[in-house]
Design a protein around this motif. Sequence first.
Motif, PDB file in Angstrom:
ATOM      1  N   CYS A  62       0.826  -1.201   0.000  1.00 18.43           N
ATOM      2  CA  CYS A  62       0.000   0.000   0.000  1.00 18.43           C
ATOM      3  C   CYS A  62       0.864   1.256   0.000  1.00 18.43           C
ATOM      4  O   CYS A  62       2.064   1.201   0.264  1.00 18.43           O
ATOM      5  CB  CYS A  62      -0.946  -0.001   1.202  1.00 18.43           C
ATOM      6  N   GLY A  63       0.232   2.372  -0.310  1.00 20.55           N
ATOM      7  CA  GLY A  63       0.934   3.644  -0.380  1.00 20.55           C
ATOM      8  C   GLY A  63       0.253   4.562  -1.373  1.00 20.55           C
ATOM      9  O   GLY A  63      -0.706   4.173  -2.054  1.00 20.55           O
ATOM     10  N   ASP A  64       0.741   5.788  -1.461  1.00 18.46           N
ATOM     11  CA  ASP A  64       0.150   6.790  -2.336  1.00 18.46           C
ATOM     12  C   ASP A  64       0.306   6.392  -3.799  1.00 18.46           C
ATOM     13  O   ASP A  64       1.191   5.604  -4.163  1.00 18.46           O
ATOM     14  CB  ASP A  64       0.819   8.142  -2.081  1.00 18.46           C
ATOM     15  N   GLY A  65      -0.558   6.935  -4.655  1.00 19.40           N
ATOM     16  CA  GLY A  65      -0.463   6.656  -6.083  1.00 19.40           C
ATOM     17  C   GLY A  65       0.837   7.185  -6.675  1.00 19.40           C
ATOM     18  O   GLY A  65       1.287   8.277  -6.342  1.00 19.40           O
ATOM     19  N   GLY A  66       1.453   6.381  -7.526  1.00 18.18           N
ATOM     20  CA  GLY A  66       2.663   6.796  -8.220  1.00 18.18           C
ATOM     21  C   GLY A  66       3.954   6.613  -7.451  1.00 18.18           C
ATOM     22  O   GLY A  66       5.022   7.013  -7.923  1.00 18.18           O
ATOM     23  N   CYS A  67       3.890   5.979  -6.270  1.00 13.86           N
ATOM     24  CA  CYS A  67       5.116   5.818  -5.481  1.00 13.86           C
ATOM     25  C   CYS A  67       5.932   4.609  -5.914  1.00 13.86           C
ATOM     26  O   CYS A  67       7.079   4.442  -5.465  1.00 13.86           O
ATOM     27  CB  CYS A  67       4.792   5.746  -3.993  1.00 13.86           C
ATOM     28  N   GLY A  68       5.353   3.754  -6.768  1.00 15.28           N
ATOM     29  CA  GLY A  68       6.114   2.622  -7.289  1.00 15.28           C
ATOM     30  C   GLY A  68       5.725   1.273  -6.720  1.00 15.28           C
ATOM     31  O   GLY A  68       6.496   0.313  -6.831  1.00 15.28           O
ATOM     32  N   LYS A  69       4.537   1.172  -6.149  1.00 17.69           N
ATOM     33  CA  LYS A  69       4.103  -0.117  -5.583  1.00 17.69           C
ATOM     34  C   LYS A  69       4.076  -1.213  -6.641  1.00 17.69           C
ATOM     35  O   LYS A  69       4.585  -2.316  -6.432  1.00 17.69           O
ATOM     36  CB  LYS A  69       2.708   0.027  -4.954  1.00 17.69           C
ATOM     37  N   SER A  70       3.471  -0.906  -7.793  1.00 16.03           N
ATOM     38  CA  SER A  70       3.379  -1.909  -8.852  1.00 16.03           C
ATOM     39  C   SER A  70       4.745  -2.231  -9.434  1.00 16.03           C
ATOM     40  O   SER A  70       5.022  -3.379  -9.804  1.00 16.03           O
ATOM     41  CB  SER A  70       2.440  -1.420  -9.959  1.00 16.03           C
TER      42      SER A  70
ATOM     43  N   VAL B  71       4.719   1.782   1.046  1.00 19.11           N
ATOM     44  CA  VAL B  71       5.698   2.358   0.127  1.00 19.11           C
ATOM     45  C   VAL B  71       5.478   3.861  -0.023  1.00 19.11           C
ATOM     46  O   VAL B  71       4.354   4.328  -0.156  1.00 19.11           O
ATOM     47  CB  VAL B  71       5.599   1.682  -1.263  1.00 19.11           C
ATOM     48  N   TYR B  72       6.587   4.610  -0.005  1.00 27.79           N
ATOM     49  CA  TYR B  72       6.539   6.022  -0.366  1.00 27.79           C
ATOM     50  C   TYR B  72       7.633   6.311  -1.378  1.00 27.79           C
ATOM     51  O   TYR B  72       8.516   5.484  -1.624  1.00 27.79           O
ATOM     52  CB  TYR B  72       6.668   6.928   0.867  1.00 27.79           C
TER      53      TYR B  72
ATOM     54  N   SER C 160       4.062  11.826  -0.302  1.00 28.73           N
ATOM     55  CA  SER C 160       3.816  10.382  -0.336  1.00 28.73           C
ATOM     56  C   SER C 160       4.157   9.729   0.999  1.00 28.73           C
ATOM     57  O   SER C 160       3.550   8.723   1.375  1.00 28.73           O
ATOM     58  CB  SER C 160       4.606   9.729  -1.482  1.00 28.73           C
ATOM     59  N   LEU C 161       5.137  10.300   1.721  1.00 27.92           N
ATOM     60  CA  LEU C 161       5.439   9.795   3.065  1.00 27.92           C
ATOM     61  C   LEU C 161       4.314  10.170   4.020  1.00 27.92           C
ATOM     62  O   LEU C 161       3.865   9.347   4.823  1.00 27.92           O
ATOM     63  CB  LEU C 161       6.767  10.353   3.565  1.00 27.92           C
ATOM     64  N   ASP C 162       3.830  11.399   3.920  1.00 27.89           N
ATOM     65  CA  ASP C 162       2.722  11.824   4.771  1.00 27.89           C
ATOM     66  C   ASP C 162       1.488  10.955   4.536  1.00 27.89           C
ATOM     67  O   ASP C 162       0.734  10.665   5.470  1.00 27.89           O
ATOM     68  CB  ASP C 162       2.381  13.290   4.495  1.00 27.89           C
TER      69      ASP C 162
ATOM     70  N   LYS D 237       4.808  -4.709   9.793  1.00 27.15           N
ATOM     71  CA  LYS D 237       4.810  -3.515   8.954  1.00 27.15           C
ATOM     72  C   LYS D 237       6.244  -3.178   8.541  1.00 27.15           C
ATOM     73  O   LYS D 237       7.128  -3.092   9.379  1.00 27.15           O
ATOM     74  CB  LYS D 237       4.219  -2.316   9.692  1.00 27.15           C
ATOM     75  N   ILE D 238       6.437  -2.990   7.248  1.00 26.95           N
ATOM     76  CA  ILE D 238       7.720  -2.550   6.714  1.00 26.95           C
ATOM     77  C   ILE D 238       7.480  -1.307   5.859  1.00 26.95           C
ATOM     78  O   ILE D 238       6.566  -1.287   5.040  1.00 26.95           O
ATOM     79  CB  ILE D 238       8.390  -3.642   5.849  1.00 26.95           C
ATOM     80  N   VAL D 239       8.284  -0.295   6.050  1.00 31.25           N
ATOM     81  CA  VAL D 239       8.220   0.925   5.240  1.00 31.25           C
ATOM     82  C   VAL D 239       9.337   0.870   4.201  1.00 31.25           C
ATOM     83  O   VAL D 239      10.486   0.580   4.542  1.00 31.25           O
ATOM     84  CB  VAL D 239       8.360   2.185   6.108  1.00 31.25           C
ATOM     85  N   ALA D 240       8.983   1.148   2.942  1.00 35.48           N
ATOM     86  CA  ALA D 240       9.985   1.166   1.863  1.00 35.48           C
ATOM     87  C   ALA D 240       9.997   2.541   1.205  1.00 35.48           C
ATOM     88  O   ALA D 240       8.982   2.997   0.684  1.00 35.48           O
ATOM     89  CB  ALA D 240       9.664   0.089   0.825  1.00 35.48           C
ATOM     90  N   GLY D 241      11.153   3.187   1.256  1.00 39.24           N
ATOM     91  CA  GLY D 241      11.340   4.444   0.536  1.00 39.24           C
ATOM     92  C   GLY D 241      11.825   4.120  -0.864  1.00 39.24           C
ATOM     93  O   GLY D 241      13.004   3.812  -1.068  1.00 39.24           O
ATOM     94  N   ASN D 242      10.921   4.157  -1.845  1.00 38.41           N
ATOM     95  CA  ASN D 242      11.244   3.729  -3.203  1.00 38.41           C
ATOM     96  C   ASN D 242      11.866   4.855  -4.022  1.00 38.41           C
ATOM     97  O   ASN D 242      11.814   6.018  -3.656  1.00 38.41           O
ATOM     98  CB  ASN D 242       9.983   3.207  -3.890  1.00 38.41           C
ATOM     99  N   LYS D 243      12.456   4.470  -5.149  1.00 41.89           N
ATOM    100  CA  LYS D 243      13.115   5.377  -6.103  1.00 41.89           C
ATOM    101  C   LYS D 243      14.387   5.995  -5.515  1.00 41.89           C
ATOM    102  O   LYS D 243      14.704   7.155  -5.778  1.00 41.89           O
ATOM    103  CB  LYS D 243      12.160   6.476  -6.569  1.00 41.89           C
ATOM    104  N   CYS D 244      15.134   5.186  -4.756  1.00 43.94           N
ATOM    105  CA  CYS D 244      16.347   5.711  -4.132  1.00 43.94           C
ATOM    106  C   CYS D 244      17.454   5.972  -5.154  1.00 43.94           C
ATOM    107  O   CYS D 244      18.509   6.493  -4.795  1.00 43.94           O
ATOM    108  CB  CYS D 244      16.839   4.778  -3.032  1.00 43.94           C
ATOM    109  N   ASP D 245      17.212   5.622  -6.424  1.00 36.71           N
ATOM    110  CA  ASP D 245      18.172   5.964  -7.468  1.00 36.71           C
ATOM    111  C   ASP D 245      18.045   7.422  -7.895  1.00 36.71           C
ATOM    112  O   ASP D 245      18.955   7.966  -8.530  1.00 36.71           O
ATOM    113  CB  ASP D 245      17.966   5.063  -8.693  1.00 36.71           C
ATOM    114  N   LEU D 246      16.948   8.090  -7.532  1.00 31.39           N
ATOM    115  CA  LEU D 246      16.712   9.478  -7.955  1.00 31.39           C
ATOM    116  C   LEU D 246      17.222  10.449  -6.895  1.00 31.39           C
ATOM    117  O   LEU D 246      16.474  11.226  -6.304  1.00 31.39           O
ATOM    118  CB  LEU D 246      15.224   9.700  -8.222  1.00 31.39           C
ATOM    119  N   GLN D 247      18.528  10.408  -6.662  1.00 29.21           N
ATOM    120  CA  GLN D 247      19.119  11.221  -5.605  1.00 29.21           C
ATOM    121  C   GLN D 247      19.019  12.724  -5.876  1.00 29.21           C
ATOM    122  O   GLN D 247      18.880  13.524  -4.953  1.00 29.21           O
ATOM    123  CB  GLN D 247      20.583  10.826  -5.409  1.00 29.21           C
ATOM    124  N   ASP D 248      19.079  13.120  -7.125  1.00 29.15           N
ATOM    125  CA  ASP D 248      19.072  14.540  -7.455  1.00 29.15           C
ATOM    126  C   ASP D 248      17.752  15.217  -7.109  1.00 29.15           C
ATOM    127  O   ASP D 248      17.705  16.438  -6.923  1.00 29.15           O
ATOM    128  CB  ASP D 248      19.376  14.751  -8.947  1.00 29.15           C
ATOM    129  N   THR D 249      16.674  14.450  -7.036  1.00 26.00           N
ATOM    130  CA  THR D 249      15.363  15.029  -6.750  1.00 26.00           C
ATOM    131  C   THR D 249      14.796  14.537  -5.417  1.00 26.00           C
ATOM    132  O   THR D 249      13.604  14.655  -5.159  1.00 26.00           O
ATOM    133  CB  THR D 249      14.368  14.705  -7.883  1.00 26.00           C
TER     134      THR D 249
END
Length: 260
Positions: free
Chosen positions: A10-18, A82-83, A90-92, A140-152
Motif C-alpha cells: 500500500c501507499g500513495d499513487g505513483g510511489c512505485g508499488k506496482s 511504500v513512499y 507520499s510519506l505523509d 509492517k515494513i516501510v519502503a522508501g522507493n526510487k532511491c536511485d533518484l538522488q538529485d530530486t
Amino acid sequence: MNVPISITICGDGGCGKSSITLRLVRSQWTSEYDPTIEDSYSLTRRIDGTTYHLSLTDTAGQEEYRGMWASSNLGADAFLMVYDITSKDSLDALGYFDDLVNMEAEARLDNAERARKAGLDADELHSPINEKARTVPPVKIVAGNKCDLQDTRQVPAAVGLEWARKRGCGFMETSARLEVNIEETFALIVRRVVEARKLAAMGMMDNIALNARGMTKPLSPIPTREGEFDEKRLVGVRGPHLHGGRIRPRSGFWQKLRCW
C-alpha cells in the motif's frame, strides 16, 4: 508443504508499488505509470531453508480508490507501506494506511485475548494455514522507493527511518528500476512474519503486544565516521553505489547488468 504468507502493498499513487511488485514477480520494470485498482500475484521463495508461498496484493493508492479496500486486504500477515523519496507528500500519505493497520493489529490482539481466555490451543490458533484466526498482529515494513533518484530526493533516509521507527515499522530504501533491495525487503518481511508466529505460538502475546504496531526492528543506515549515517548507502543495498547524488557502479560486474 509451502508455508503461506500474505502481503498487502500500500501507499500513495505513483510511489512505485506496482513497479516493486512486478520487479519481484516478473523481474520487469517499466517507466509508464498505470494507476492500479487492485492486482494479486502468487510466487514462491526459499528463505532460510524453508519454501514460502507469497500472496501479494498490490492495492490502489489514489484517494478516490481507497474506499474500495476489501477486508481481505487488512487480513494480511504483513504490510509493505511504500513512499517515493522524491515526494514528501507520499510519506505523509502513509499515515492513512498506518492507522488502518494499527486498528487491525489491535483487533487481532483482542481476538487473541478472548481466545486465550476461552482456552483454545495455541498451536491450532496461530497456525499459518488458519486464515480465520487472525490473532497475530501484522508486520509492517516501510519502503522508501526510487532511491536511485538522488538529485530530486525530498525525503532524507534518516527522515524515513525515523518515521518508521516511531511507528514500530521496519525500514528499507528500494529502487525498482535498479533492483535495489527488492528481494531483501520481501525476505525481511518473511522473517518477521515467521518470528511473530513463533512468539504467538509460544504464548508470548504480551511481548508482541508491547510492540504490536509493527513487531519489527527498524534497520538503520550503515554508520560512518563519528557516529554519522550514510543516507545514500543503507543496510542490505545491492547494486550501484549512490555517491554524490549520482549512480556509480562499484565494479565492471554492475556495468554488465541490464537492469538500468
